[in-house]
Design a protein around this motif. Structure first.
Motif, PDB file in Angstrom:
ATOM      1  N   GLN A 138       0.799  -1.227   0.000  1.00  0.00           N
ATOM      2  CA  GLN A 138       0.000   0.000   0.000  1.00  0.00           C
ATOM      3  C   GLN A 138       0.835   1.282   0.000  1.00  0.00           C
ATOM      4  O   GLN A 138       0.365   2.315  -0.464  1.00  0.00           O
ATOM      5  CB  GLN A 138      -0.912   0.031   1.240  1.00  0.00           C
ATOM      6  CG  GLN A 138      -1.912  -1.101   1.291  1.00  0.00           C
ATOM      7  CD  GLN A 138      -2.868  -1.084   0.116  1.00  0.00           C
ATOM      8  OE1 GLN A 138      -3.305  -0.014  -0.316  1.00  0.00           O
ATOM      9  NE2 GLN A 138      -3.164  -2.256  -0.428  1.00  0.00           N
ATOM     10  N   GLU A 140       2.969   4.273  -0.851  1.00  0.00           N
ATOM     11  CA  GLU A 140       3.465   4.908  -2.078  1.00  0.00           C
ATOM     12  C   GLU A 140       4.564   5.914  -1.777  1.00  0.00           C
ATOM     13  O   GLU A 140       5.089   6.544  -2.690  1.00  0.00           O
ATOM     14  CB  GLU A 140       2.304   5.557  -2.835  1.00  0.00           C
ATOM     15  CG  GLU A 140       1.453   4.474  -3.475  1.00  0.00           C
ATOM     16  CD  GLU A 140       0.294   4.999  -4.278  1.00  0.00           C
ATOM     17  OE1 GLU A 140       0.257   6.206  -4.555  1.00  0.00           O
ATOM     18  OE2 GLU A 140      -0.571   4.178  -4.608  1.00  0.00           O
ATOM     19  N   ILE A 284      -2.426   1.412   7.377  1.00  0.00           N
ATOM     20  CA  ILE A 284      -2.895   1.730   6.022  1.00  0.00           C
ATOM     21  C   ILE A 284      -3.960   2.824   6.085  1.00  0.00           C
ATOM     22  O   ILE A 284      -3.957   3.765   5.282  1.00  0.00           O
ATOM     23  CB  ILE A 284      -3.401   0.438   5.331  1.00  0.00           C
ATOM     24  CG1 ILE A 284      -2.206  -0.499   5.082  1.00  0.00           C
ATOM     25  CG2 ILE A 284      -4.138   0.759   4.030  1.00  0.00           C
ATOM     26  CD1 ILE A 284      -2.581  -1.922   4.696  1.00  0.00           C
ATOM     27  N   LYS A 285      -4.838   2.744   7.090  1.00  0.00           N
ATOM     28  CA  LYS A 285      -5.861   3.794   7.252  1.00  0.00           C
ATOM     29  C   LYS A 285      -5.217   5.132   7.620  1.00  0.00           C
ATOM     30  O   LYS A 285      -5.646   6.195   7.155  1.00  0.00           O
ATOM     31  CB  LYS A 285      -6.874   3.394   8.325  1.00  0.00           C
ATOM     32  CG  LYS A 285      -7.765   2.261   7.866  1.00  0.00           C
ATOM     33  CD  LYS A 285      -8.779   1.872   8.923  1.00  0.00           C
ATOM     34  CE  LYS A 285      -9.542   0.622   8.469  1.00  0.00           C
ATOM     35  NZ  LYS A 285     -10.281  -0.014   9.551  1.00  0.00           N
ATOM     36  N   ASN A 287      -2.230   6.081   6.810  1.00  0.00           N
ATOM     37  CA  ASN A 287      -1.593   6.569   5.577  1.00  0.00           C
ATOM     38  C   ASN A 287      -2.619   7.254   4.679  1.00  0.00           C
ATOM     39  O   ASN A 287      -2.360   8.305   4.088  1.00  0.00           O
ATOM     40  CB  ASN A 287      -0.934   5.389   4.859  1.00  0.00           C
ATOM     41  CG  ASN A 287      -0.157   5.801   3.618  1.00  0.00           C
ATOM     42  OD1 ASN A 287       0.216   6.967   3.453  1.00  0.00           O
ATOM     43  ND2 ASN A 287       0.098   4.853   2.747  1.00  0.00           N
ATOM     44  N   GLN A 288      -3.828   6.669   4.602  1.00  0.00           N
ATOM     45  CA  GLN A 288      -4.872   7.280   3.766  1.00  0.00           C
ATOM     46  C   GLN A 288      -5.290   8.649   4.305  1.00  0.00           C
ATOM     47  O   GLN A 288      -5.595   9.553   3.535  1.00  0.00           O
ATOM     48  CB  GLN A 288      -6.072   6.339   3.657  1.00  0.00           C
ATOM     49  CG  GLN A 288      -5.781   5.169   2.702  1.00  0.00           C
ATOM     50  CD  GLN A 288      -6.705   3.973   2.907  1.00  0.00           C
ATOM     51  OE1 GLN A 288      -7.538   3.959   3.818  1.00  0.00           O
ATOM     52  NE2 GLN A 288      -6.548   2.956   2.060  1.00  0.00           N
ATOM     53  N   GLY A 291      -1.874  10.983   3.803  1.00  0.00           N
ATOM     54  CA  GLY A 291      -1.382  11.086   2.437  1.00  0.00           C
ATOM     55  C   GLY A 291       0.077  10.672   2.343  1.00  0.00           C
ATOM     56  O   GLY A 291       0.666  10.198   3.324  1.00  0.00           O
ATOM     57  N   ASP A 292       0.657  10.835   1.147  1.00  0.00           N
ATOM     58  CA  ASP A 292       1.999  10.311   0.896  1.00  0.00           C
ATOM     59  C   ASP A 292       3.072  11.386   0.896  1.00  0.00           C
ATOM     60  O   ASP A 292       4.213  11.121   0.501  1.00  0.00           O
ATOM     61  CB  ASP A 292       2.006   9.539  -0.425  1.00  0.00           C
ATOM     62  CG  ASP A 292       1.227   8.251  -0.289  1.00  0.00           C
ATOM     63  OD1 ASP A 292       1.583   7.449   0.593  1.00  0.00           O
ATOM     64  OD2 ASP A 292       0.232   8.064  -1.026  1.00  0.00           O
TER      65      ASP A 292
END
Ligand SMILES: *[C@@H]1O[C@H](CO)[C@@H](O)[C@H](O)[C@H]1NC(C)=O
Ligand SMILES: *[C@@H]1O[C@H](CO)[C@@H](O)[C@H](O)[C@H]1NC(C)=O
Ligand SMILES: *[C@@H]1O[C@H](CO)[C@@H](O)[C@H](O)[C@H]1NC(C)=O
Ligand SMILES: [Zn+2]
Length: 312
Positions: A138, A140, A284-285, A287-288, A291-292
């Protein structure tokens, strides 16, 4: 609201949590086999980092150690410069002198410690684990992973993937010892074996070091600095591991709400764990939400990635 580490209960639970995840990587899980169901012995043996000849020449050994790695003397270590604070237990911060500059007891930061970042960035401790791959699928952006030596030599293929994908890897000791409570020699053993695991697996030696449980004081720093390591702490703790407890004192919603608040200030280092599926799903949540646009620890402070990179 920021949850505080709450003395005995939470601390001893972290200990349990870390031991149970380490067992997956333990070569001789005597008496613990019943919970070591995920990885058949053959599969683990097939993927282990080979014990290199240069390490045999140096240590006289032929196999990776278990949870209590042997102390191998190193000629560059100067014991004279190490303060002689009494070892202390995590639950006895009242006995810890202020001048020892303890992070976990007094939130004291050493002059060369890194604890925040110019961009809000996630960091991941206690891997590599089989769950790490789901996180790597996941991510990026380039992130920072503080790995345990004992887990690195059990999952070299996951380590190689992190390396290939440009993530920064730092040391989190060999087997997750609480360093302020052990002798200078045992601290050196925890550090040297973690460096050898990284070098044998990834042909490089670490610059960045995260102490398990945030357990660092000036005695520990006096040793880790002699290896060229710089300590990395944090200013935002998710307490993600507490989601694994039956009576979790926090919820996923509360953790995500904290992250949204941290995100407003746009800076900081977030402590997370890639050692279990639950904490990886949360990562992962997170990160969402963020953002990256994140940094690795070396990018945070404009430093180097590794002390030395060997051609493999
Ligand atoms: C600290 O060391 C003492 C003596 O070896 C041991 O009994 C205790 O369990 C240790 N505590 C922690 C938190 O590691
Ligand atoms: C790292 O590995 C190389 C071989 O690739 C070896 O020559 C060197 O001595 C090792 N150094 C450390 C600090 O482990
Ligand atoms: C977090 O901050 C970034 C950068 O300021 C912004 O783009 C993003 O929308 C924020 N996320 C949330 C959930 O507010
Ligand atoms: Zn840890």
């Amino acid at each position: 609201m920021k949850m505080q580490l709450n003395g005995v209960t939470l601390q001893s639970i972290i200990g349990l949590f870390c031991v149970s995840q380490l067992v997956q990587g333990e070569a001789n899980p005597v008496g613990l086999k019943q919970i070591d169901f995920q990885f058949p012995v053959l599969e683990r043996a097939a993927t282990k980092t080979p014990f290199p000849d240069w390490l045999t020449a140096f240590t006289g050994l032929k196999e990776w150690p278990g949870l209590d790695p042997p102390y191998i003397p190193l000629d560059f270590i100067n014991f004279d410069g190490i303060p002689d604070y009494e070892p202390y237990d995590q639950n006895h911060c009242n006995l810890v002198p202020r001048e020892s500059c303890s992070f976990d007891c007094h939130h004291c930061i050493g002059h060369d410690d890194v604890y925040t970042c110019s961009k809000l960035s996630q960091t991941f401790d206690d891997g590599p684990s089989p769950s790490t791959t789901k996180l790597l699928d996941q991510l990026e952006h380039k992130s920072t992973f503080f790995n345990l030596g004992i887990n690195i030599v059990q999952h070299p293929e996951i380590y190689h993937r992190m390396q290939r994908e440009g993530h920064l890897i730092g040391s989190h000791t060999w087997s997750h010892a609480y360093l302020p409570n052990i002798s200078n020699e045992k601290i050196i053993a925890q550090i040297e074996w973690s460096i050898w695991a990284m070098n044998a697996t990834g042909s490089h030696t670490p610059k960045w070091f995260r102490p398990p449980y945030g357990g660092i004081d000036d005695r520990v720093r006096a040793i880790t600095r002699q290896f060229g390591l710089q300590a990395v702490l944090w200013d935002h703790d998710t307490f993600d591991w507490s989601l694994l407890l039956n009576n979790s004192p926090t919820t996923e919603q509360e953790i995500l709400q904290n992250v949204v608040n941290w995100n407003k200030s746009k800076t900081g280092l977030i402590l997370e764990h890639d050692s279990t599926e639950k904490t990886v799903d949360l990562a992962i949540k997170i990160n969402q939400l963020i953002g990256d646009d994140q940094s690795t620890v070396s990018q945070c402070v404009g430093g180097i990635d590794y002390i030395k990179e060997f051609l493999s």
